[in-house]
Design a protein around this motif. Structure first.
Motif, PDB file in Angstrom:
ATOM      1  N   SER A 144      -9.640   4.267  -1.010  1.00  0.00           N
ATOM      2  CA  SER A 144      -9.856   3.730   0.339  1.00  0.00           C
ATOM      3  C   SER A 144      -9.707   2.215   0.336  1.00  0.00           C
ATOM      4  N   SER A 147      -5.877   1.348  -0.253  1.00  0.00           N
ATOM      5  CA  SER A 147      -5.051   1.531   0.945  1.00  0.00           C
ATOM      6  C   SER A 147      -5.317   0.448   1.974  1.00  0.00           C
ATOM      7  N   ALA A 148      -6.598   0.092   2.166  1.00  0.00           N
ATOM      8  CA  ALA A 148      -6.939  -0.928   3.154  1.00  0.00           C
ATOM      9  C   ALA A 148      -6.408  -2.301   2.744  1.00  0.00           C
ATOM     10  N   GLU A 151      -2.672  -2.270   3.556  1.00  0.00           N
ATOM     11  CA  GLU A 151      -2.379  -2.234   4.988  1.00  0.00           C
ATOM     12  C   GLU A 151      -3.085  -3.330   5.779  1.00  0.00           C
ATOM     13  N   ARG A 153      -6.388  -3.674   6.501  1.00  0.00           N
ATOM     14  CA  ARG A 153      -7.303  -3.040   7.454  1.00  0.00           C
ATOM     15  C   ARG A 153      -8.749  -3.367   7.111  1.00  0.00           C
ATOM     16  N   LEU A 155     -12.632  -2.679   6.598  1.00  0.00           N
ATOM     17  CA  LEU A 155     -13.357  -1.519   6.083  1.00  0.00           C
ATOM     18  C   LEU A 155     -14.826  -1.597   6.484  1.00  0.00           C
ATOM     19  N   GLU A 172     -13.109  -7.575   5.286  1.00  0.00           N
ATOM     20  CA  GLU A 172     -11.657  -7.611   5.109  1.00  0.00           C
ATOM     21  C   GLU A 172     -11.384  -7.597   3.602  1.00  0.00           C
ATOM     22  N   ALA A 209     -11.565   3.026   7.446  1.00  0.00           N
ATOM     23  CA  ALA A 209     -10.598   2.008   7.859  1.00  0.00           C
ATOM     24  C   ALA A 209     -10.722   1.733   9.355  1.00  0.00           C
ATOM     25  N   ARG A 212      -6.467  -3.566  12.003  1.00  0.00           N
ATOM     26  CA  ARG A 212      -5.788  -4.459  11.070  1.00  0.00           C
ATOM     27  C   ARG A 212      -6.307  -5.894  11.235  1.00  0.00           C
TER      28      ARG A 212
END
Length: 332
Positions: A144, A147-148, A151, A153, A155, A172, A209, A212
């Protein structure tokens, strides 16, 4: 034909790297037009890859879970074996490949066929290891974060700091750092408006997530060194600095990265810096090591060393007051 095939494989790799891409971003990365991107997406769909497209300015292309795992084309047994192996390595990272294993696991889980997910979950829960590091990390939490970070994103997750008390944190995330025994996440804490280092095994929920974010300037060029500074000195009452009469090569392997930093001081000496809440504990560790050392800082540690020397000298010179094997009764 070869050029087109190579471009399609590169497009597949990009679609696995991030959850969603705009046509303009893909065109820029591949140095082609958006029209060619749409045509290549159509070719991949013809080959059986489920690629969805969302309309609008914020829309884009997204690779879904398919019957195969592009571009590796693993069969079911191979996919399960790779996923299980990556899970084990991510939870107890092997030196040098821990972060790469998390990125690979995030990619694999994104496209793992639905029919294999129950088998993968059952295998993960039935396999244990005795050699894992203390405070093991759930690979789902690591993927997790990974991926964040990719991207950009925000959390949201529950976190238990060292002083206890579960808290909801909104951050962030920017980097995962492995020390070999534990994972740390470098992130900007939105509520505290400051950079924070989070021990990932203290996350008590799988991070969710959110929207952005636009990346900020990093707090340091070397985030691994930044994490080491954060976990070895900042939280402690004292910063202990000693000079060991041993070369860096002999010291580096003996000092955990979570305990102190080391640097060469000439060919035969090493400077060690670490944080402690007590000045007695580092003296115990250094004395037990058996290597001559100088105390550079703090000055009060030298006074502690003199007191310890007096106690040890007294213990060495005074004969025992009881026979061996018999307890000494307290005097009244």
């Amino acid at each position: 034909m070869l050029e087109t095939s190579a471009r399609l494989l590169q497009l597949l790799s990009l679609l696995q790297l991030r959850r969603e891409w705009t046509g303009a971003a893909l065109a820029e990365r591949l140095s082609i037009t958006e029209r060619t991107v749409r045509r290549d997406i159509g070719k991949l769909r013809t080959l059986g890859y489920p690629i969805s497209a969302s309309p609008g300015i914020a829309g884009g292309y997204q690779l879904g879970a398919g019957a195969q795992l592009p571009p590796l084309l693993l069969d079911d047994d191979e996919a399960l074996a790779v996923a299980l192996g990556l899970t084990a390595v991510a939870a107890g990272p092997v030196t040098g490949i821990g972060e790469a294993s998390v990125r690979a696991l995030a990619k694999l889980e994104q496209v793992l066929p639905g029919r294999l997910r129950p088998q993968f979950s059952a295998l993960s829960q039935s396999v244990s290891t005795l050699s894992g590091p203390p405070g093991g990390v759930d690979p789902k939490i690591l993927t997790s974060f990974s991926s964040a970070i990719t991207e950009h994103r925000i959390l949201s997750f529950r976190y238990t700091p060292a002083d206890g008390g579960s808290q909801r944190r909104m951050v962030e995330p920017y980097r995962l750092v492995s020390t070999g025994r534990r994972w740390y996440a470098v992130a900007w804490d939105l509520e505290r408006s400051d950079w924070r280092t989070f021990r990932v095994d203290r996350c008590t929920s799988t991070p969710a997530a959110r929207a952005r974010f636009t990346p900020r300037p990093l707090p340091a060029r070397d985030l691994a060194a930044y994490v080491q500074e954060s976990i070895t000195r900042n939280p402690y009452r004292y910063t202990v600095v000693v000079r060991l009469a041993a070369p860096l090569a002999a010291v580096a392997g003996q000092v955990p990265a979570t305990m102190a930093t080391v640097e060469a001081d000439g060919p035969g000496h090493t400077i060690v810096r670490g944080g402690w809440d007590s000045l007695d504990l580092p003296l115990i560790h250094l004395t037990a090591w058996g290597v001559p050392f100088e105390i550079l800082d703090p000055p009060e540690m030298r006074e502690r060393a003199r007191r310890a020397l007096d106690l040890l000298q007294h213990a060495a010179e005074i004969p025992p007051t009881a026979e061996s094997g018999k307890s000494i009764r307290p005097s009244h």
